[in-house]
Design an enzyme around this catalytic site. Sequence first.
Site, PDB file in Angstrom:
ATOM      1  N   CYS A  28     -44.771  39.699 -31.984  1.00  9.77           N
ATOM      2  CA  CYS A  28     -44.970  39.073 -33.296  1.00  9.77           C
ATOM      3  C   CYS A  28     -44.507  37.627 -33.370  1.00  9.77           C
ATOM      4  O   CYS A  28     -45.184  36.785 -33.981  1.00  9.77           O
ATOM      5  CB  CYS A  28     -44.309  39.899 -34.394  1.00  9.77           C
ATOM      6  SG  CYS A  28     -42.502  40.011 -34.287  1.00  9.77           S
ATOM      7  N   HIS A  61     -39.217  41.602 -37.222  1.00 11.50           N
ATOM      8  CA  HIS A  61     -40.650  41.323 -37.287  1.00 11.50           C
ATOM      9  C   HIS A  61     -40.869  40.072 -38.135  1.00 11.50           C
ATOM     10  O   HIS A  61     -40.254  39.913 -39.194  1.00 11.50           O
ATOM     11  CB  HIS A  61     -41.408  42.497 -37.907  1.00 11.50           C
ATOM     12  CG  HIS A  61     -42.890  42.237 -38.023  1.00 11.50           C
ATOM     13  ND1 HIS A  61     -43.684  41.994 -36.928  1.00 11.50           N
ATOM     14  CD2 HIS A  61     -43.712  42.149 -39.115  1.00 11.50           C
ATOM     15  CE1 HIS A  61     -44.927  41.789 -37.328  1.00 11.50           C
ATOM     16  NE2 HIS A  61     -44.971  41.867 -38.645  1.00 11.50           N
ATOM     17  N   ASP A  73     -50.762  38.540 -41.247  1.00  5.77           N
ATOM     18  CA  ASP A  73     -49.984  39.061 -40.124  1.00  5.77           C
ATOM     19  C   ASP A  73     -50.919  39.380 -38.959  1.00  5.77           C
ATOM     20  O   ASP A  73     -51.661  40.358 -38.984  1.00  5.77           O
ATOM     21  CB  ASP A  73     -49.236  40.326 -40.552  1.00  5.77           C
ATOM     22  CG  ASP A  73     -48.229  40.794 -39.513  1.00  5.77           C
ATOM     23  OD1 ASP A  73     -48.242  40.274 -38.388  1.00  5.77           O
ATOM     24  OD2 ASP A  73     -47.423  41.694 -39.832  1.00  5.77           O
TER      25      ASP A  73
END
Length: 280
Positions: free
Chosen positions: A67, A106, A121
């Site tokens: 991420c 995250h 995202d």
Amino acid sequence: MDLDRYLARIGLDARPAPDAEGLAALQSAHRMAIGFENLDIPLGRGIRIDSESVFDKLVTRGRGGYCFEQNRLYADALTALGVACRPLLARVRLGLAEGVTPPRTHVCLLAEVGGAAMLADAGFGGSNVPPLPIVDGAEAQTADGAGHRLRRIGEAGTAGGQWLLERAGSPAATDGRAAPHADWQAQYTFDLSEVAPDDLEQANHWTATRPGTRFTALHVASIPQAEGFASMVDRDLTVSHAGGTDRRVIADPADYARTLREVFRIALSADEAAGLPLFA
């Protein structure tokens, strides 16, 4: 950011418009073209999250990333397209029991589109996530048939987060951490607090180095597909699609490298794969 090279990497011929439809098209193309993976950690290379390093790895060299890398690249692309965005830190809840408070490992993005705040995202490895308005009850669907929604659950700064992202859909179209039912399940929680570059460096360092975590104990790769999801944990490959789910065990480094290339769109040589602890 060389926007044209990035768009070529994700298979888009034209620059998407800086609106909600363009955001959805960009995010979907990114997710289906650049696999999620943590392989530089077991290879002992570490994870760098500055823009130049991330572009070189994910675009120039055709690798994937997790991420902090994926959403650095995505944020740079959004900025180049004229979409204002900033990072948010989230607590991943997928696969955890209620009452457990995980660390903020995250990173996702808050994007301003048409005067509205959107959750963007391109770097969640657990499942496919579409852009969502940051509005209580907002819902959207992905190509695998899953529903996704945001719920406001608490005040900013609380351990539970101000917002909860949930998913309802086939557990096969995830990386294997979902409960075995298709009802709403927590994915992650976040609030809208400002996140400084050093916050990201700190969270990335913890995620990449803390012993015994998912990213330091396992070899993981995942990618959404047109109607399903592919996930590989160590040598176990799972591919879900409209016709069902296929599973097999990776045979050797050459098979591993070929599977990364053909399924996850990740360029890693067989020699590099042979250097993974997985094949020691």
